[in-house]
Design a protein around this motif. Structure first.
Motif, PDB file in Angstrom:
ATOM      1  N   PHE A 240      41.161  27.562  29.830  1.00 18.57           N
ATOM      2  CA  PHE A 240      41.934  26.615  29.017  1.00 18.57           C
ATOM      3  C   PHE A 240      41.031  25.943  27.984  1.00 18.57           C
ATOM      4  CE2 PHE A 240      43.678  26.255  33.445  1.00 18.57           C
ATOM      5  CZ  PHE A 240      44.831  27.006  33.232  1.00 18.57           C
ATOM      6  N   PHE A 241      41.620  25.592  26.851  1.00 18.27           N
ATOM      7  CA  PHE A 241      40.909  24.832  25.823  1.00 18.27           C
ATOM      8  C   PHE A 241      41.951  24.140  24.959  1.00 18.27           C
ATOM      9  CE2 PHE A 241      37.689  24.496  22.287  1.00 18.27           C
ATOM     10  CZ  PHE A 241      36.710  23.864  23.037  1.00 18.27           C
ATOM     11  N   GLU A 242      41.724  22.864  24.727  1.00 21.83           N
ATOM     12  CA  GLU A 242      42.635  22.041  23.920  1.00 21.83           C
ATOM     13  C   GLU A 242      44.069  22.135  24.414  1.00 21.83           C
ATOM     14  OE1 GLU A 242      41.938  22.597  19.732  1.00 21.83           O
ATOM     15  OE2 GLU A 242      39.967  21.637  19.896  1.00 21.83           O
ATOM     16  N   GLY A 243      44.207  22.118  25.762  1.00 21.48           N
ATOM     17  CA  GLY A 243      45.517  21.955  26.367  1.00 21.48           C
ATOM     18  C   GLY A 243      46.313  23.201  26.620  1.00 21.48           C
ATOM     19  N   LYS A 244      45.738  24.382  26.397  1.00 24.69           N
ATOM     20  CA  LYS A 244      46.523  25.609  26.603  1.00 24.69           C
ATOM     21  C   LYS A 244      45.597  26.768  26.957  1.00 24.69           C
ATOM     22  CE  LYS A 244      46.600  26.692  21.630  1.00 24.69           C
ATOM     23  NZ  LYS A 244      45.778  25.543  21.219  1.00 24.69           N
ATOM     24  N   PRO A 245      46.164  27.854  27.494  1.00 23.34           N
ATOM     25  CA  PRO A 245      45.338  29.038  27.759  1.00 23.34           C
ATOM     26  C   PRO A 245      44.702  29.553  26.479  1.00 23.34           C
ATOM     27  CG  PRO A 245      47.430  29.192  28.920  1.00 23.34           C
ATOM     28  CD  PRO A 245      47.551  28.010  28.000  1.00 23.34           C
ATOM     29  N   ASN A 246      43.483  30.063  26.599  1.00 19.44           N
ATOM     30  CA  ASN A 246      42.746  30.466  25.404  1.00 19.44           C
ATOM     31  C   ASN A 246      42.542  31.971  25.293  1.00 19.44           C
ATOM     32  OD1 ASN A 246      40.434  31.123  27.068  1.00 19.44           O
ATOM     33  ND2 ASN A 246      40.022  28.933  27.198  1.00 19.44           N
ATOM     34  N   GLY A 247      43.059  32.749  26.242  1.00 17.04           N
ATOM     35  CA  GLY A 247      42.928  34.191  26.166  1.00 17.04           C
ATOM     36  C   GLY A 247      41.626  34.735  26.727  1.00 17.04           C
ATOM     37  N   HIS A 248      40.776  33.871  27.230  1.00 16.39           N
ATOM     38  CA  HIS A 248      39.517  34.272  27.846  1.00 16.39           C
ATOM     39  C   HIS A 248      39.430  33.635  29.230  1.00 16.39           C
ATOM     40  CE1 HIS A 248      38.567  35.238  23.713  1.00 16.39           C
ATOM     41  NE2 HIS A 248      37.418  35.755  24.059  1.00 16.39           N
ATOM     42  N   LYS A 249      38.792  34.329  30.152  1.00 16.67           N
ATOM     43  CA  LYS A 249      38.580  33.721  31.463  1.00 16.67           C
ATOM     44  C   LYS A 249      37.318  32.870  31.491  1.00 16.67           C
ATOM     45  CE  LYS A 249      41.433  37.106  33.771  1.00 16.67           C
ATOM     46  NZ  LYS A 249      41.553  38.162  34.813  1.00 16.67           N
ATOM     47  N   SER A 250      36.374  33.179  30.598  1.00 16.14           N
ATOM     48  CA  SER A 250      35.219  32.301  30.395  1.00 16.14           C
ATOM     49  C   SER A 250      35.128  31.953  28.912  1.00 16.14           C
ATOM     50  CB  SER A 250      33.915  32.949  30.858  1.00 16.14           C
ATOM     51  OG  SER A 250      32.819  32.083  30.547  1.00 16.14           O
ATOM     52  N   TRP A 251      35.832  30.892  28.536  1.00 21.09           N
ATOM     53  CA  TRP A 251      35.763  30.424  27.157  1.00 21.09           C
ATOM     54  C   TRP A 251      34.361  29.890  26.854  1.00 21.09           C
ATOM     55  CZ3 TRP A 251      38.359  31.505  23.052  1.00 21.09           C
ATOM     56  CH2 TRP A 251      38.275  30.701  21.919  1.00 21.09           C
ATOM     57  N   ARG A 252      33.693  29.355  27.858  1.00 27.64           N
ATOM     58  CA  ARG A 252      32.313  28.924  27.648  1.00 27.64           C
ATOM     59  C   ARG A 252      31.456  30.084  27.150  1.00 27.64           C
ATOM     60  NH1 ARG A 252      27.722  29.921  29.482  1.00 27.64           N
ATOM     61  NH2 ARG A 252      28.772  31.424  30.859  1.00 27.64           N
ATOM     62  N   SER A 253      31.591  31.248  27.769  1.00 26.28           N
ATOM     63  CA  SER A 253      30.835  32.407  27.324  1.00 26.28           C
ATOM     64  C   SER A 253      31.226  32.818  25.912  1.00 26.28           C
ATOM     65  CB  SER A 253      31.048  33.573  28.298  1.00 26.28           C
ATOM     66  OG  SER A 253      30.332  34.713  27.890  1.00 26.28           O
ATOM     67  N   ARG A 254      32.511  32.727  25.605  1.00 21.64           N
ATOM     68  CA  ARG A 254      32.963  33.043  24.236  1.00 21.64           C
ATOM     69  C   ARG A 254      32.314  32.110  23.222  1.00 21.64           C
ATOM     70  NH1 ARG A 254      33.096  33.800  19.938  1.00 21.64           N
ATOM     71  NH2 ARG A 254      34.775  34.214  18.454  1.00 21.64           N
ATOM     72  N   ILE A 255      32.226  30.838  23.535  1.00 20.69           N
ATOM     73  CA  ILE A 255      31.601  29.869  22.636  1.00 20.69           C
ATOM     74  C   ILE A 255      30.151  30.253  22.345  1.00 20.69           C
ATOM     75  CG2 ILE A 255      30.694  27.497  22.607  1.00 20.69           C
ATOM     76  CD1 ILE A 255      33.392  26.611  23.784  1.00 20.69           C
ATOM     77  N   TRP A 256      29.434  30.671  23.376  1.00 18.01           N
ATOM     78  CA  TRP A 256      28.028  31.015  23.187  1.00 18.01           C
ATOM     79  C   TRP A 256      27.841  32.231  22.295  1.00 18.01           C
ATOM     80  CZ3 TRP A 256      23.715  28.394  23.892  1.00 18.01           C
ATOM     81  CH2 TRP A 256      23.747  27.277  24.736  1.00 18.01           C
ATOM     82  N   ARG A 257      28.867  33.032  22.114  1.00 19.99           N
ATOM     83  CA  ARG A 257      28.744  34.212  21.257  1.00 19.99           C
ATOM     84  C   ARG A 257      28.844  33.875  19.776  1.00 19.99           C
ATOM     85  NH1 ARG A 257      32.839  36.720  24.279  1.00 19.99           N
ATOM     86  NH2 ARG A 257      33.842  37.395  22.346  1.00 19.99           N
ATOM     87  N   ASP A 258      29.217  32.682  19.428  1.00 21.91           N
ATOM     88  CA  ASP A 258      29.327  32.320  18.007  1.00 21.91           C
ATOM     89  C   ASP A 258      28.725  30.941  17.797  1.00 21.91           C
ATOM     90  OD1 ASP A 258      29.874  32.516  15.361  1.00 21.91           O
ATOM     91  OD2 ASP A 258      32.047  32.403  15.535  1.00 21.91           O
ATOM     92  N   LEU A 259      27.492  30.789  18.233  1.00 21.46           N
ATOM     93  CA  LEU A 259      26.818  29.495  18.194  1.00 21.46           C
ATOM     94  C   LEU A 259      25.674  29.505  17.183  1.00 21.46           C
ATOM     95  CD1 LEU A 259      26.025  27.326  21.262  1.00 21.46           C
ATOM     96  CD2 LEU A 259      24.258  27.720  19.574  1.00 21.46           C
ATOM     97  N   ASP A 260      24.719  30.393  17.370  1.00 21.27           N
ATOM     98  CA  ASP A 260      23.568  30.490  16.468  1.00 21.27           C
ATOM     99  C   ASP A 260      22.838  31.771  16.825  1.00 21.27           C
ATOM    100  OD1 ASP A 260      21.218  30.315  15.049  1.00 21.27           O
ATOM    101  OD2 ASP A 260      20.748  28.265  15.623  1.00 21.27           O
TER     102      ASP A 260
END
Length: 456
Positions: free
Chosen positions: A214-234
């Motif tokens: 979940f992110f911002e109140g709804k499902p985000n399509g990923h089971k690990s959104w944290r991992s998704r975030i790390w893929r577009d960080l730097d």
């Protein structure tokens, strides 16, 4: 996030950079386990994140731990930003998440006892002031603007820079939590084998510990959104480090990588000096624009190493960085998972045999697929569920071989700490799958229910 490091005196020879890393080599009998975990704090009545100051705040929790449970304060510019006791640290993540960086301990029994004591102490203070804490990989509802930036100079600099080098750096800072384990190595060759296994199998940890659907109140399509975030960080400081698998990799090659990671800061006299985007190579030559004419110390090098964020990294020890924060049992399962794989040579060899044929594209594809589908991920002929089952079996064999008893000898080894992972393998469901079942089931789409049902 790391606190300022104490690395040593002036750097007078390039070789000192690799020697700093090599100084971490220890004989096997001195290998230890350091577990770190982060959790989100919130006000129980409003379900909003904690501010830094106030009656219900991060500061109030830190003060309670200091006054009631004997922790020593860590200050920055007269602000209470952390605590220390018995080799462990409590610190603040940029958005106010509370982190325990555990002491180096000999067994999973000890590290799990440490986690349990810490969570009881936090709950003791939190309950009294109307605060809760929850272990998730990403904040399920809160927006960026709702998350306060903690009063640490390092975070102010990072916050400014993150908006320039990727799209998700600020989300990482404020709205993600992880559990990590730090392990030792015995030699350069041992470090190389462990780091290769660590990077290759980090997607398995991501899958097994996936806990941020979940992110911002709804499902985000990923089971690990944290991992998704790390893929577009730097891209300059994150990722799977393909060069680690090249012939000749060792401490010096890692030094060259770290030297190419753009700087964030230099820490001087209790203050963070802005060196954003500048080069540590220039610093070595006395040409750093932030401190013209000055050359670095080993403490500066130690600080700089904490600003590289690959999926696994080395300092004087190795950090496994691929797992979402989560429920109580999994905070003990992660160190068990990696210790079983890396502290028994037969298991380490078996793990390396499992992954040594993969190329960089396969490793990266597994990383991506794990963040989306967790145990249901497939890359070519590799099915994550099958891979994870094999890896956990290797880890279990390593823990059996270690044969470290607990509970005064009543428990023969550390294998029971893997039970949470074996249950996921049996059911095919990770914490993220269970959360989605609840969201689509008895919660009826009311995500606020997550706080009452999943807090510590």
């Amino acid at each position: 996030m790391s606190i300022p490091q104490s690395g040593g005196g002036p750097i007078e020879r390039h070789e000192q950079l690799a020697e700093y890393l090599a100084d971490g080599c220890k004989p096997k009998e001195d290998w230890r386990i350091g577990t770190e975990h982060e959790k989100f704090g919130y006000c129980k009545d409003t379900l909003k994140p904690l501010p830094y100051e106030g009656a219900r705040s991060i500061q109030a929790v830190l003060e309670g731990l200091r006054d009631r449970h004997g922790w020593s304060p860590v200050l920055e510019a007269d602000k209470l930003i952390g605590l220390e006791k018995d080799g462990a640290n409590v610190s603040l993540e940029p958005g106010g998440a509370l982190e325990l960086s555990g002491a180096p301990l000999e067994t999973i029994h000890e590290t799990c006892d440490e986690v349990n004591v810490h969570l009881r102490e936090v709950k003791d203070i939190a309950d009294e002031i109307g605060v809760g804490f929850i272990g998730l990989g990403a904040a399920p509802i809160w927006t960026h603007d709702q998350m306060p930036l903690m009063p640490k100079g390092r975070y102010t600099l990072m916050n400014d820079y993150m908006g320039k080098v990727g799209t998700m750096g600020r989300s990482m800072m404020r709205r993600t939590c992880t559990v990590q384990v730090n392990i030792d190595f015995g030699s350069e060759a041992d470090m190389v084998q462990k780091l290769r296994v660590a990077l290759a199998l980090q997607p398995v940890a991501t899958a097994l510990f996936a806990n941020s659907p979940f992110f911002e109140g709804k499902p985000n399509g990923h089971k690990s959104w944290r991992s998704r975030i790390w893929r577009d960080l730097d891209d300059a400081r994150t990722g799977m480090l393909p060069f680690v698998f090249e012939e000749g990799f060792g401490f010096e090659r890692y030094v060259q990588y770290a030297l190419d990671v753009p700087m964030y800061f230099v820490y001087r006299d209790g203050k963070y000096i802005n060196a954003l985007g500048q080069s540590f190579r220039d610093f070595l030559q006395g040409k750093l624009p932030a401190l013209p004419g000055e050359t670095p110390t080993l403490s500066d090098w130690a600080d700089h190493l904490t600003t590289a964020f690959p999926e696994a990294r080395i300092k004087k020890y190795m950090e496994m960085r691929g797992a979402d924060g989560g429920p109580w049992r999994r905070l003990c399962a992660l160190p068990a998972f990696w210790v079983g794989l890396t502290y028994d040579q037969s298991s380490l060899d078996a793990a390396w045999d499992l992954v040594k044929g993969w190329d960089a594209e396969t490793r990266e594809a597994l990383r991506v697929a794990a963040s989306v589908d967790a145990l249901q991920a497939e890359v070519g002929k590799i099915k994550m569920h099958d891979l994870a089952r094999e890896v956990v079996a290797i880890s279990e064999a390593g823990l059996k071989s270690r044969a470290r008893p607990g509970a005064g000898g009543l428990i023969p080894d550390e294998t029971h700490f893997l039970n949470a992972l074996k249950e996921s393998l049996d059911s095919g469901k990770t914490p993220a799958d269970e959360l989605m079942d609840r969201y689509n089931g008895d919660w009826n789409g009311d995500l606020s229910r997550i706080y009452g049902d999943y807090s510590y």
